[in-house]
Design an enzyme around this catalytic site. Structure first.
Site, PDB file in Angstrom:
ATOM      1  N   PRO A  42       0.809  -1.226   0.000  1.00 38.28           N
ATOM      2  CA  PRO A  42       0.000   0.000   0.000  1.00 38.28           C
ATOM      3  C   PRO A  42       0.845   1.281   0.000  1.00 38.28           C
ATOM      4  CG  PRO A  42      -0.710  -1.536   1.723  1.00 38.28           C
ATOM      5  CD  PRO A  42       0.613  -2.019   1.225  1.00 38.28           C
ATOM      6  N   GLU A  43       0.153   2.399  -0.153  1.00 35.97           N
ATOM      7  CA  GLU A  43       0.777   3.717  -0.018  1.00 35.97           C
ATOM      8  C   GLU A  43       1.271   3.916   1.413  1.00 35.97           C
ATOM      9  OE1 GLU A  43      -0.480   8.196  -1.285  1.00 35.97           O
ATOM     10  OE2 GLU A  43      -1.768   7.265   0.214  1.00 35.97           O
ATOM     11  N   THR A  44       2.456   4.518   1.558  1.00 37.41           N
ATOM     12  CA  THR A  44       3.078   4.798   2.861  1.00 37.41           C
ATOM     13  C   THR A  44       2.936   3.617   3.825  1.00 37.41           C
ATOM     14  OG1 THR A  44       1.102   6.005   3.635  1.00 37.41           O
ATOM     15  CG2 THR A  44       2.906   7.302   2.677  1.00 37.41           C
TER      16      THR A  44
END
Length: 347
Positions: A42-44
């Protein structure tokens, strides 16, 4: 040729880079054991999405901002090297989302790591969304890029970049075949229609349909305990917590869902076996950047030149087009062995 792709649906160890890197390495090993050629995070993912940005007024965020800086990765640092070594050890391509620290600035970064541990693409989110701009810097057009890999032409975007029509079109124009749609923690703000999981999955599915591309979506989840990492005044869960948020899945180039979703609260990895030849049939119907385009009426002006604040005469601006050396441990490239049937596994 059949390719097995996989998407992570899991909770990071909030604000703890070391522990989340350990979890990342374990997930890479698990995906490789499941026959995956590619794993999307996922993002970050590291050190977790900064939920505090949505939870507190700015003057109460400073403690969290300091911890977030301290737990962000550098692209050439030891923690990243460990992840690259894990990719090489297991001969798997990894698309990693993380907070990147560069000097005194943070960026919402993604790195595509090849099965030999080399970084094939390092990019940053072009423009952080809404309150994210209080923490993260912007990028430039050099990160809107599709790269050739042994698996096909691979690209990645973060979160609401999938709501930017011109950014998407720039990606479509590069003959992308496999796309990683990295989403943050979807266990927050779920009651806000524009930020709801339903809208986010619709954006991912639309990307598959418009681009004629396989889209791998990966998202963070948030547990009741995790929601207390950003407590309210009474020590309870963050007021933006709406629970769960797991929406890992894969869409085909005709926009059809090709995986069986896990429950939104369950950690696990979702797998799909894909065949890139199906893209030709999808694009025979719709190819907005090809035969379905009308460049005599509408065209995109796309500046892909890297940009930095300072450029000297003896050191031309190369942005982030760096040559990252391979990790310490050599490993053979990913094979084309047949993969087991598609499905999902959870823990």
């Amino acid at each position: 040729m059949s390719i097995r792709v996989a998407a992570v649906q899991a909770e990071p160890v909030w604000l703890d880079a070391k522990a989340t890197v350990e979890k990342t390495i374990a997930l890479i090993a698990e995906a490789a054991a499941g026959g995956a050629d590619l794993l999307a995070f996922p993002e970050t993912w590291i050190p977790g999405y900064p939920v505090f940005l949505w939870s507190y007024p700015v003057y109460l965020q400073q403690e969290f901002v300091a911890r977030y800086h301290a737990n962000s990765l550098t692209v050439s640092g030891e923690q990243m090297a460990r992840i690259r070594e894990a990719a090489a050890e297991h001969s798997i391509t990894v698309v990693l989302g993380y907070s990147e620290k560069s000097g005194g600035s943070l960026y919402m970064a993604q790195s595509i790591i090849g099965p030999d541990g080399r970084i094939l693409l390092h990019r940053r989110k072009l423009k952080p969304t809404h309150v994210e701009r209080a923490l993260f810097g912007e990028s430039d057009g050099s990160g809107i890029k599709v790269v050739d890999t042994a698996l096909g032409r691979l690209g990645a975007l973060n979160c609401a970049e999938h709501l930017q029509p011109l950014t998407k079109y720039a990606m479509y124009s590069q003959n992308e075949q496999i796309h990683v749609a990295a989403w943050p923690c979807l266990g927050i703000l779920g009651r806000e229609p524009a930020l709801s999981p339903e809208s986010i999955m619709a954006a991912s599915q639309t990307y598959a349909l418009e681009g004629g591309v396989f889209v791998i979506t990966s998202s963070q989840i948030m547990s009741d305990d995790g929601a207390r990492a950003f407590p309210d005044a009474s020590g309870g869960p963050t007021p933006v917590y709406t629970g769960g948020g797991g929406f890992a899945r894969v869409y085909g180039p005709n926009s059809g869902l090709v995986t069986e979703p896990l429950p939104p609260t369950q950690e696990g990895i979702v797998y799909a076996d894909i065949d890139l030849s199906s893209i030709d049939l999808a694009k025979n119907t719709l190819d907005p950047a090809g035969h379905y385009a009308r460049p005599d009426v509408l065209r995109l002006l796309f500046n892909a030149t890297p940009a930095t604040p300072v450029t000297s005469d003896d050191a031309p601006d190369k942005g982030r087009e760096q040559d990252f050396p391979p990790p310490k441990h050599d490993s053979p490239a990913a094979t084309d062995l047949p993969a087991p049937s598609q499905g999902a596994t959870g823990r």
